[in-house]
Design a protein around this motif. Sequence first.
Motif, PDB file in Angstrom:
ATOM      1  N   ARG A 286     -77.051 -18.339  -0.952  1.00 21.74           N
ATOM      2  CA  ARG A 286     -75.917 -17.571  -1.453  1.00 21.74           C
ATOM      3  C   ARG A 286     -75.123 -18.404  -2.456  1.00 21.74           C
ATOM      4  NH1 ARG A 286     -73.955 -17.171   4.560  1.00 21.74           N
ATOM      5  NH2 ARG A 286     -74.633 -19.328   4.197  1.00 21.74           N
ATOM      6  N   VAL A 287     -74.919 -17.822  -3.627  1.00 20.97           N
ATOM      7  CA  VAL A 287     -74.156 -18.495  -4.684  1.00 20.97           C
ATOM      8  C   VAL A 287     -72.924 -17.663  -5.008  1.00 20.97           C
ATOM      9  CG1 VAL A 287     -74.160 -19.344  -7.063  1.00 20.97           C
ATOM     10  CG2 VAL A 287     -76.271 -19.420  -5.705  1.00 20.97           C
ATOM     11  N   ILE A 288     -71.780 -18.325  -5.049  1.00 21.12           N
ATOM     12  CA  ILE A 288     -70.571 -17.699  -5.561  1.00 21.12           C
ATOM     13  C   ILE A 288     -70.242 -18.347  -6.899  1.00 21.12           C
ATOM     14  CG2 ILE A 288     -68.068 -17.439  -5.289  1.00 21.12           C
ATOM     15  CD1 ILE A 288     -69.589 -15.575  -3.490  1.00 21.12           C
TER      16      ILE A 288
ATOM     17  N   VAL B  61     -70.361 -12.856  -8.456  1.00 20.06           N
ATOM     18  CA  VAL B  61     -69.356 -13.386  -9.380  1.00 20.06           C
ATOM     19  C   VAL B  61     -68.000 -12.826  -8.981  1.00 20.06           C
ATOM     20  CG1 VAL B  61     -68.592 -13.532 -11.779  1.00 20.06           C
ATOM     21  CG2 VAL B  61     -71.047 -13.523 -11.262  1.00 20.06           C
ATOM     22  N   ILE B  62     -67.022 -13.705  -8.799  1.00 20.96           N
ATOM     23  CA  ILE B  62     -65.677 -13.287  -8.404  1.00 20.96           C
ATOM     24  C   ILE B  62     -64.723 -13.562  -9.564  1.00 20.96           C
ATOM     25  CG2 ILE B  62     -63.819 -13.548  -6.733  1.00 20.96           C
ATOM     26  CD1 ILE B  62     -65.867 -14.509  -4.720  1.00 20.96           C
TER      27      ILE B  62
ATOM     28  N   VAL C  12     -59.543 -16.097  -6.634  1.00 20.94           N
ATOM     29  CA  VAL C  12     -59.935 -17.079  -5.626  1.00 20.94           C
ATOM     30  C   VAL C  12     -58.723 -17.952  -5.322  1.00 20.94           C
ATOM     31  CG1 VAL C  12     -61.404 -19.081  -5.160  1.00 20.94           C
ATOM     32  CG2 VAL C  12     -62.357 -17.068  -6.313  1.00 20.94           C
ATOM     33  N   THR C  13     -58.457 -18.176  -4.041  1.00 17.68           N
ATOM     34  CA  THR C  13     -57.275 -18.953  -3.646  1.00 17.68           C
ATOM     35  C   THR C  13     -57.616 -20.358  -3.178  1.00 17.68           C
ATOM     36  OG1 THR C  13     -57.387 -17.940  -1.446  1.00 17.68           O
ATOM     37  CG2 THR C  13     -55.929 -16.896  -3.062  1.00 17.68           C
ATOM     38  N   SER C  14     -58.848 -20.559  -2.669  1.00 15.38           N
ATOM     39  CA  SER C  14     -59.235 -21.907  -2.253  1.00 15.38           C
ATOM     40  C   SER C  14     -60.738 -21.978  -1.999  1.00 15.38           C
ATOM     41  CB  SER C  14     -58.478 -22.356  -0.993  1.00 15.38           C
ATOM     42  OG  SER C  14     -58.837 -21.536   0.108  1.00 15.38           O
ATOM     43  N   ILE C  15     -61.235 -23.209  -1.976  1.00 21.47           N
ATOM     44  CA  ILE C  15     -62.618 -23.483  -1.588  1.00 21.47           C
ATOM     45  C   ILE C  15     -62.553 -24.326  -0.326  1.00 21.47           C
ATOM     46  CG2 ILE C  15     -64.786 -24.578  -2.246  1.00 21.47           C
ATOM     47  CD1 ILE C  15     -63.939 -24.175  -5.193  1.00 21.47           C
ATOM     48  N   SER C  16     -63.150 -23.824   0.747  1.00 19.79           N
ATOM     49  CA  SER C  16     -63.136 -24.538   2.026  1.00 19.79           C
ATOM     50  C   SER C  16     -64.282 -25.543   2.051  1.00 19.79           C
ATOM     51  CB  SER C  16     -63.284 -23.537   3.181  1.00 19.79           C
ATOM     52  OG  SER C  16     -63.394 -24.215   4.411  1.00 19.79           O
ATOM     53  N   VAL C  17     -63.929 -26.815   2.269  1.00 16.99           N
ATOM     54  CA  VAL C  17     -64.914 -27.895   2.239  1.00 16.99           C
ATOM     55  C   VAL C  17     -64.941 -28.599   3.593  1.00 16.99           C
ATOM     56  CG1 VAL C  17     -65.568 -30.071   1.127  1.00 16.99           C
ATOM     57  CG2 VAL C  17     -64.531 -28.236  -0.231  1.00 16.99           C
ATOM     58  N   GLU C  18     -66.158 -28.836   4.100  1.00 14.70           N
ATOM     59  CA  GLU C  18     -66.337 -29.628   5.321  1.00 14.70           C
ATOM     60  C   GLU C  18     -67.319 -30.740   5.005  1.00 14.70           C
ATOM     61  OE1 GLU C  18     -67.395 -27.330   8.728  1.00 14.70           O
ATOM     62  OE2 GLU C  18     -65.873 -25.789   8.332  1.00 14.70           O
ATOM     63  N   GLY C  19     -66.867 -31.962   5.241  1.00 15.56           N
ATOM     64  CA  GLY C  19     -67.708 -33.095   4.869  1.00 15.56           C
ATOM     65  C   GLY C  19     -67.871 -33.132   3.367  1.00 15.56           C
TER      66      GLY C  19
ATOM     67  N   LYS D   9     -58.675 -11.351  -0.940  1.00 19.80           N
ATOM     68  CA  LYS D   9     -59.205 -10.176  -0.229  1.00 19.80           C
ATOM     69  C   LYS D   9     -60.149 -10.529   0.914  1.00 19.80           C
ATOM     70  CE  LYS D   9     -58.840  -7.038  -4.186  1.00 19.80           C
ATOM     71  NZ  LYS D   9     -59.579  -6.137  -5.122  1.00 19.80           N
ATOM     72  N   GLY D  10     -60.545 -11.802   1.009  1.00 22.24           N
ATOM     73  CA  GLY D  10     -61.475 -12.144   2.078  1.00 22.24           C
ATOM     74  C   GLY D  10     -62.104 -13.506   1.889  1.00 22.24           C
ATOM     75  N   GLU D  11     -63.183 -13.740   2.662  1.00 23.30           N
ATOM     76  CA  GLU D  11     -63.884 -15.021   2.613  1.00 23.30           C
ATOM     77  C   GLU D  11     -65.369 -14.795   2.364  1.00 23.30           C
ATOM     78  OE1 GLU D  11     -63.174 -17.034   6.288  1.00 23.30           O
ATOM     79  OE2 GLU D  11     -61.020 -17.322   5.904  1.00 23.30           O
ATOM     80  N   TYR D  12     -65.986 -15.726   1.629  1.00 22.41           N
ATOM     81  CA  TYR D  12     -67.415 -15.648   1.323  1.00 22.41           C
ATOM     82  C   TYR D  12     -68.074 -16.956   1.756  1.00 22.41           C
ATOM     83  CZ  TYR D  12     -66.000 -11.792  -1.769  1.00 22.41           C
ATOM     84  OH  TYR D  12     -65.477 -10.626  -2.282  1.00 22.41           O
ATOM     85  N   GLU D  13     -69.005 -16.875   2.683  1.00 22.21           N
ATOM     86  CA  GLU D  13     -69.765 -18.071   3.050  1.00 22.21           C
ATOM     87  C   GLU D  13     -70.749 -18.378   1.931  1.00 22.21           C
ATOM     88  OE1 GLU D  13     -71.513 -17.598   6.874  1.00 22.21           O
ATOM     89  OE2 GLU D  13     -69.568 -17.627   7.906  1.00 22.21           O
ATOM     90  N   VAL D  14     -70.912 -19.664   1.644  1.00 15.66           N
ATOM     91  CA  VAL D  14     -71.693 -20.047   0.465  1.00 15.66           C
ATOM     92  C   VAL D  14     -72.678 -21.168   0.778  1.00 15.66           C
ATOM     93  CG1 VAL D  14     -69.863 -19.411  -1.146  1.00 15.66           C
ATOM     94  CG2 VAL D  14     -69.974 -21.759  -0.283  1.00 15.66           C
TER      95      VAL D  14
END
Length: 491
Positions: A3-5, A29-30, A246-253, A263-268
Amino acid sequence: MKRVIVIGAGFSGISAATKLANDGYDVTVIEKNSMAGGRARVFEEQGFVFDMGPSWYWMPDIFERYFAEFGKKPSDYYQLKRLDPSYKVIFNTADEISLPANMQKLEELFESIEIGSSKRLADFLEESKYKYDVGIGEFVWKPSISITEFFDIRLASKAISLDLFASFGKHIRKFFSNERLLQLMEFPILFLGATPQNTPALYSLMNYAEIALGTWYPMGGMYEIVKGIVSLAEEKGVKFKLDEPVTSISVEGKLAQKVITNKGEYEVDIVVGSADYHHIEDKLLSDETRNYNEQYWDKRIMAPSSLLFYLGINRRVDKLTHHNLFFDEDFNVHADEIYTNPKWPTKPLFYASAPSKTDNSVTPEGCENLFVLIPIAPDLEDTEAIREKYYAIVMERLEAYVGHDIRNHVIYKKSFAVNDFKAEYNSYKGNAYGLANTLFQTAFLKPSLKSKKIKNLYYTGQLTVPGPGVPPSLISGLVVAKQVNKEFKAS
């Protein structure tokens, strides 16, 4: 399927999305605005159709190469017309030059201005063609992640012959001495965001592009290109989400996990940032995951911003061609007030585009559609009073040139400047064209297209390689998509 955003639906974002979808990725594309196109949006008022941003169609071969990547042609989506004259330069009310599309006529024009210049023009263009073939054919298709990409001996030898370390201003003076011819040849450099003295001579390839390859116009307006590439993207399975900042990019590690919007969240699995690079780093990421700090960005030399006017006029405007450059004031003074001592220009040069001279579909019958652009330094104070002051300055000179009243025939008027570039496009310092193409902001010296902290985050567009402009943005999208493919095989 990975999945690509893609954040941002400008040319580079759509280009990257289309290539990735074509290669088997699930791509969305957002876009924060209500239509795709980025700076190349369009609006219609009272029967007038206004392209909001890019108005020059140069480098037709790049568009052909782009569509050919997917087995298509530009003519599958829009129809082109070559402009003749390519454009007009106005030095004063009694002195102007129209650039013919025909090469023989162009050589005759040069010869009439400066004896011997037709032969020097041919020599200059032969050299510029080589630069174009190498620069556009090879250099700009490199991701420029490392200087080692340019260690190829064949390319290194070409880099020397491309005059990377000479200035365009010095280079052009080897061929021409007449001031009017010098201004004609230096004008395309304005689109690169630096003075001719600070622009590498490599960029004489722009002269080859505009003279030999021609100035074109997609009938219906520049937004026809956007409609074409969006249509192609959707054919390949790209999904578009509009009106969704887009309001933020969630990063882990070291991995981006989600793209979060209003409007929501997209797993990438992969994120491609085609929105303003600085905005993504400053507003969507935490400080520790940024490639560059604020001090780095503040030291970048930005290309100009612009004060734009979109004018609907209820009569035809005499003497104008499709593209008109008003060089009726001192170029060096205006350039100094953009690059060296930033301030609102004392006596600005300006550009006026009248697409209705070529295309009747963009205006009501008997009317004129006028797009006026004044290049200005980025991040200037921007008020309605300042805009009106410059509207009066420009219109006075425009009316003096055409020989009749225009202002009393304006039935629609809209302005767009620094504050709008910031609000509409999250543009760093309200710039209009990205980073200036100076020697130390070329190729691997530009902000990297790959995040150094987040393994699955990439950047594309005018603040990274290869640089500003519609053709380079299309290239940027393809380059980053190929880099993603190299590192993340579709599955």
